[in-house]
Structures are given as structure tokens and as C-alpha cells.
Motif scaffolding. Structure first.
Motif: not given
Length: 466
Positions: A336-347, A354-358
Motif C-alpha cells: 500500500x505504501x508503494x502504491x500510494x507513492x506512485x498514486x501521489x505522482x499521478x499514476x 490504493x483505492x482498492x486497498x482502502x
């Protein structure tokens, strides 16, 4: 093409570190080989004593060499102030390299207070004697407004003068001047000509850019084999980007035989220097067993190095490694941490993940509101799975107020991109008149598309409707 100003800053900033007896000799200078260590650039204490004795006796070339020793810490403790003292003494005697070196110290504020105006004075005195490093320094100064008003015309005049005197960095600068003039064939040809002159002297950035010219057919006929040759010359001098390009040529079989093992070797050389794209591609090769035995541990190691540099695709793939336990112990929190880092860059895909994780509470505290927030970010970029997930949230009132209208809108976006589940959901809404006016014709249209995409629910509903 390589970054123009970064190269100029690098060249000017590090120039003194490369001073050598060969560089310090001018057309009218006396040889100073007697002051040179027989073992290379490191000077023994005996050599330093000889240099000091000659310099103290008024030998300007010994002063310059001694000054360069103090500047780079060669045989003596590094001491910029002492370097400047010897450069200044030689400069005042009219020694052109010393005048240039003193100007450089004044520009950088090393061993003396920074003073670009005085730097220009000494550059000009050196350049007036035909010293090419000073000519080039004046070109840079006029280009960037160091101690003089910015003047592109004057900058080019000095670049050209140094380039015509054979100075590789100036030849490279002239190539970039022509690159900046536009896309007319004559400009591209002149750029390639100057790149070649610098490249033939071993100037790495010029070798790389000349390779790009051959790859794109810019100013020269397109020739992949020549591109590989020039990439290889730059690569063998340690240029990481060139090493990666050589690897890519072997990987794709462009200008070189398709050899995955060769590609991996070049990726590895670039990756070890921190070149992030090479780190990622190397990781993929290890993960898929391309050009090297399949090795998830090595794949994860290189994904991590690239991910830590902020490379989005590596962050995403590293998240998957943690999620499934490839090369690392399974760890949903890390995933989840790495998904979030990529997500925060707009991927967009990472935002969906990360939405699925939540939504499911995997690796993070369950939160429908956060799930919807990330689904929306992803869906807004056109990621169909997120559009479908967001549509379902609106249908069921998960994390948002229930809205069949908004659900239909998101299902439509995904359905038009060919997503079978979205096509089924949209068809169902038309069939039931939820969020849209009841329309059996449109319902059947979208249900058929969903059925043709393999959706069993659409197949069953079509049977009932008919």
C-alpha cells in the motif's frame, strides 16, 4: 538531446580539476615535463619542491603547475587561496592559462572573493592571447550573464572562435546553437557537423547527441548502426545514458543484433551508476528471465533502487512484489505504501490500486471515503476500472451519497472504452430506468456489447428481456 546549460555548468565548474602539464602548455610556452611526475598526475614531494623552486625563481609555467597542484590537492594539501596566489602571480606575468584559471577561481569564489567582473577581465586577457578555454569561458559568460550583460550574439562569437580553434566543448556548444535555430535542414546539418567534430575528440555529450542524430536522421541520413557506434563510444567512456541506449539497441535489435544477454550487461552498467530507467528495465529482465536467469530477489532489488528515485513504474511494480510476495516477504502495508507513492505522482493505475486497498482495508485502515477519493482521481484520468468502481460506489452509496445519475455517467465513460462490466451496468440502468430514462433499445445495445465482451450477466439478462 543533453541538457545544454547543465553541461556548460559542469564543464566550467570542474575545469580546473583537469589541469595537466599538457593542457598548460601554449604555443609559445617552454616545456615543463621536468616538473611532471613519471607516475602520472600524482606529484611526489620531490616534484613539488622542484616546482616551488622554479616558481619562486619566476618561472610562470611552474607557478601555474604549482597552483593547479594546490587547487586539486595533488602532492600537497588542497588550498584554494594558495592556488590563487600562484595563479595571480603567473597571470600578472602574462601567462594565458594562469589568467584563465584565476578568472575561474574568481567566478567560483574559490580562494578569493567571488567577483564575476574581475573574472571577465582575466578571461578576456587570456582569450586575447588565443587561449581557447578562456574564449569558451567568455562564450558561457555572455550566454548566462556572468559579469556581463547577456548577449547571445557575443556569446556565439566566442563559442565559434573557440570551436574553430578546436575546443571540443565549444564545438558542442555551436552544435546546440544550430539546434536552437529551428528545424530547417541546413541548421540540422550544421549541428551534426559540430557534434561530429567534438565527438571525434572524445567529447562524450557530443558522441551521445551525434548518435541521436543518426537514430532520428537529424542532419545526417538515418543510420542505426552508426547510432549504435556513437552510443557505444560514449558508453565505453562511462556515460550511463549511452550505456542504457546501447542496451536498448541490443534488446530491440536496432542497429545491432538482438541479444538479450548483451542488453542486460549494458543495463547493469548503467543501473550501477544510478540511471533509473536502466534500473527499471534490468528489474523487468530479472523478473521475466529475459537475458538473465529469472531472479525475483534481484528484480525487487533493482525495482527498489529505481522506486527510491521516484520512478513511478518501479514504485508500482515494487508494490506488486510486496502484494504477491515476489522476491520479498508478502507485506500488504509495504504494498500500500508503494502504491500510494506512485498514486501521489499521478499514476492512474496506482490510484485505483490504493483505492482498492482502502475499500477492502488491505494494508491500510478501511475507509470508503478515501477509496472514493482515489477512485475519482484515477477515473478522471480515464482509467476504466476506476470508472467502473466509482460507478458502483454511486449505485450503492459507498463513500458517497447514492446517485444513479453519476453512476450512469461513469459507467458510460468506461463502456465507451470497451469495458464489458461497465457496458452491462449501463445496460441494466437503461433497462430499469435508474439515473437515465428507461430505454430498452439502448439497454439491449449495451447488453449485447457486454455479452460480446464475455459478460455472462449480460447474456442472462438479454434472455429475460426477450
Amino acid at each position: 538531446m543533453s541538457n545544454y546549460y547543465l553541461l556548460l555548468f559542469s564543464l566550467l565548474g570542474g575545469a580546473l580539476a583537469f589541469l595537466s602539464p599538457v593542457q598548460l602548455q601554449g604555443a609559445n610556452s617552454a616545456p615543463i615535463s621536468s616538473y611532471r611526475s613519471p607516475h602520472g598526475p600524482d606529484n611526489s614531494s620531490a616534484t613539488i619542491r622542484e616546482l616551488r623552486k622554479a616558481a619562486t625563481s619566476g618561472d610562470a609555467w611552474a607557478m601555474v603547475r604549482l597552483g593547479s597542484c594546490y587547487y586539486i590537492g595533488d602532492g600537497v594539501q588542497q588550498d584554494y587561496a594558495e592556488a590563487v596566489r600562484w595563479f595571480r602571480t603567473a597571470a600578472e606575468k602574462g601567462n594565458a592559462p594562469a589568467q584563465w584559471a584565476l578568472g575561474l577561481c574568481l567566478h567560483r569564489g574559490q580562494g578569493v572573493a567571488k567577483d564575476d567582473n574581475k573574472a571577465i577581465y582575466w578571461y578576456r586577457r587570456s582569450a586575447d592571447q588565443g587561449y581557447v578555454e578562456a574564449e569558451f569561458a567568455l562564450g558561457v559568460s555572455y550566454d548566462l550573464g556572468w559579469g556581463v550583460p547577456k548577449d547571445r550574439k557575443e556569446s556565439i562569437r566566442w563559442y565559434r572562435l573557440a570551436a574553430e580553434h578546436g575546443y571540443a566543448a565549444a564545438q558542442f556548444a555551436m552544435a546546440l546553437v544550430y539546434e536552437d535555430l529551428g528545424d530547417l535542414p541546413q541548421y540540422k546539418e550544421e549541428a551534426a557537423r559540430w557534434y561530429r567534430l567534438a565527438a571525434e575528440q572524445g567529447y562524450v555529450a557530443a558522441q551521445f547527441n551525434l548518435a541521436v542524430c543518426y537514430e532520428l536522421g537529424s542532419g545526417v541520413p538515418k543510420n542505426y548502426a552508426e547510432a549504435v557506434r556513437w552510443y557505444s563510444l560514449a558508453a565505453n567512456q562511462g556515460d550511463a545514458e549511452a550505456q542504457y541506449q546501447v542496451g536498448l539497441c541490443y534488446y530491440k535489435g536496432i542497429g545491432a543484433p538482438k541479444r538479450y544477454t548483451e542488453a542486460v550487461q549494458w543495463y547493469l552498467r548503467a543501473a550501477k551508476q544510478g540511471y533509473v530507467v536502466a534500473q527499471f528495465d534490468l528489474a523487468v529482465c530479472y523478473e521475466e528471465g529475459i537475458g538473465a536467469p529469472k531472479n525475483y530477489t534481484e528484480a525487487t532489488r533493482w525495482y527498489r533502487l529505481a522506486a527510491e528515485q521516484g520512478y513511478i513504474a518501479a514504485q508500482f511494480n515494487l508494490a506488486i512484489c510486496y502484494e504477491v510476495g515476489n522476491g520479498v516477504p508478502k507485506d500488504y502495508i509495504e504494498a500500500a505504501r508503494w502504491y500510494r507513492l506512485a498514486a501521489e505522482q499521478g499514476d492512474a493505475e496506482a490510484q485505483y490500486q490504493i483505492g482498492l486497498c482502502y475499500r477492502k482495508g488491505i494494508g491500510v485502515n478501511q475507509s470508503d471515503t478515501e477509496a472514493v477519493r482515489w477512485y475519482l482521481s484515477s477515473a478522471s484520468q480515464g482509467y476504466t476500472e476506476a470508472q467502473v468502481a466509482l460507478g458502483r460506489c454511486y449505485v450503492e452509496g459507498i463513500g458517497v451519497i447514492r446517485s444513479y445519475e453519476k453512476a450512469a455517467s461513469w459507467f458510460l465513460s468506461a463502456a465507451e472504452r470497451g469495458d464489458a462490466s461497465a457496458q452491462f451496468n449501463l445496460g441494466y440502468l437503461y433497462h430499469k430506468g435508474l439515473g437515465v430514462a428507461t430505454n430498452q433499445e439502448k439497454a439491449i445495445y449495451w447488453l449485447k456489447k457486454a455479452r460480446n465482451g464475455g459478460n455472462q450477466k449480460a447474456r442472462d439478462l438479454l434472455r429475460r428481456i426477450r
